[in-house]
Write a protein that holds these residues in place. Structure first.
Motif, mmCIF file in Angstrom:
data_model
loop_
_atom_site.group_PDB
_atom_site.id
_atom_site.type_symbol
_atom_site.label_atom_id
_atom_site.label_comp_id
_atom_site.label_asym_id
_atom_site.label_seq_id
_atom_site.Cartn_x
_atom_site.Cartn_y
_atom_site.Cartn_z
ATOM 1 N N ARG A 64 -4.816 -4.823 8.781
ATOM 2 C CA ARG A 64 -4.994 -4.557 7.363
ATOM 3 C C ARG A 64 -5.664 -5.725 6.625
ATOM 4 N NH1 ARG A 64 0.345 -1.606 4.919
ATOM 5 N NH2 ARG A 64 0.285 0.282 6.194
ATOM 6 N N ILE A 120 -6.683 1.950 5.160
ATOM 7 C CA ILE A 120 -5.839 0.762 5.291
ATOM 8 C C ILE A 120 -4.383 1.159 5.538
ATOM 9 C CG2 ILE A 120 -4.843 -1.160 3.962
ATOM 10 C CD1 ILE A 120 -7.633 -1.663 2.824
ATOM 11 N N ASP A 152 -0.345 -3.643 11.021
ATOM 12 C CA ASP A 152 -0.210 -4.669 9.998
ATOM 13 C C ASP A 152 -1.312 -5.722 10.061
ATOM 14 O OD1 ASP A 152 2.020 -3.417 9.040
ATOM 15 O OD2 ASP A 152 3.458 -4.754 10.002
ATOM 16 N N TRP A 193 0.878 -1.178 0.000
ATOM 17 C CA TRP A 193 0.000 0.000 0.000
ATOM 18 C C TRP A 193 0.908 1.219 0.000
ATOM 19 C CZ3 TRP A 193 -0.538 4.512 2.541
ATOM 20 C CH2 TRP A 193 -1.771 5.185 2.501
#
Length: 322
Positions: free
Chosen positions: A159, A151, A156, A31
């Protein structure tokens, strides 16, 4: 407002560059946000699925053989190896900051997810349609775009369910396909095809010791022709390309093994430790030792509390490489 189409049409006339998308070892996907202009804002293709959101500005975008205009809120899913690019009209020196939010996921991640959770087979129609490029439509798109942005702010572990929920809602969202006949990359000449196969082999097999002379010989090109074709195919020099892959491999070893930094330097093809430290710092904005310490601290916190608290250090997250 009417935007010029010259940048998009000029790009579409060229062979798309192969974009290197390399995630961090602890991350399932990449991302990131980027400005425009930016090195990654090009006519390109890659084997990952890409969910692409425009947050600012306008211009023209190209997906395969489709040309269209975009404004903020444009949300598109691109399938593997479908050439694409978004081009804003900017004056010399002008920069549209954080114009794009991009999420890139490998095909193998989706395959593994749906094997583990057969209920997620409802995503198959959406993933299949992405080979044409999919633009999402309707009033729900604004909310879906906001969720994609969020997000990037999550820990972590959080997500993964957020992405799955987003994908399920995208599968229910009204949409239209963009390009004709599932237009995947069709290479224009055999030399470029050879370079493309070499790139994929290097990435998939974590090859770190090839040099340019060996590669040129393998594809039957002179050193100068190989260099020219490689830069045309990737937008990068072979030396720079290999350096990025070696550093990515080093990050995996720093996180998953107890090998010394010196041994990892040698294992990833660097001639000496000082050169390794210098190149690592240049690409990851941290030292190898600190990278290992920061990643392990995050893993310890995650194991102890089920969450990762506090600030995440530079160089630890998945990155988009060019």
């Amino acid at each position: 407002m009417v935007y010029s189409t010259s940048s998009a049409r000029k790009a579409r006339a060229e062979i798309p560059v192969f974009e290197i998308v390399r995630r961090e070892p602890r991350n399932s996907f990449v991302w990131h946000t980027h400005d425009y202009p930016a090195p990654c804002a090009r006519w390109n293709y890659h084997p990952e699925y890409e969910l692409h959101l425009i947050t600012k500005g306008g211009g023209q975008y190209v997906v395969g053989d489709y040309f269209g205009f975009f404004t903020p809120g444009n949300l598109v899913l691109i399938g593997p190896n479908v050439p694409h690019g978004w081009f804003s009209d900017v004056t010399p020196g002008e920069v549209v900051q954080d114009r794009n939010v991009v999420l890139q996921v490998s095909r193998s991640w989706f395959d593994g997810l749906m094997t583990l959770c057969p209920e997620l087979d409802v995503l198959q129609d959406l993933l299949s349609a992405s080979r044409y490029g999919v633009e999402f439509l309707g009033p729900a798109v604004a909310c879906l775009g906001t969720r994609l942005i969020e997000i990037g702010t999550m820990d972590d572990a959080a997500r993964i369910p957020a992405l799955i929920d987003l994908l399920l809602d995208l599968a229910r969202c009204p949409r239209r396909t963009l390009c004709s006949a599932g237009l995947n990359l069709s290479l224009d000449n055999m030399e470029t095809e050879k370079i493309d196969l070499i790139i994929r082999n290097i990435i998939e097999n974590n090859v770190v010791f090839y040099n340019q002379a060996e590669m040129a010989k393998e594809v039957g090109l002179s050193a100068s022709a190989f260099s020219r074709q490689f830069r045309r195919a990737t937008g990068d020099t072979f030396v720079s390309f290999m350096k990025k892959l070696r550093i990515g491999r080093a990050c995996q070893l720093l996180m998953t093994t107890d090998q010394s930094v010196s041994d990892i330097s040698a294992a990833t093809g660097f001639s000496n430790l000082s050169n390794f430290n210098r190149q690592f710092l240049q690409l990851r904005q941290t030292t190898p030792s600190r990278y290992r310490r920061d990643v392990r601290r995050l893993m310890k916190h995650e194991a102890g509390s089920g969450e990762i608290h506090g600030e995440k250090s530079a160089g630890v997250h998945g990155q988009h490489l060019q």
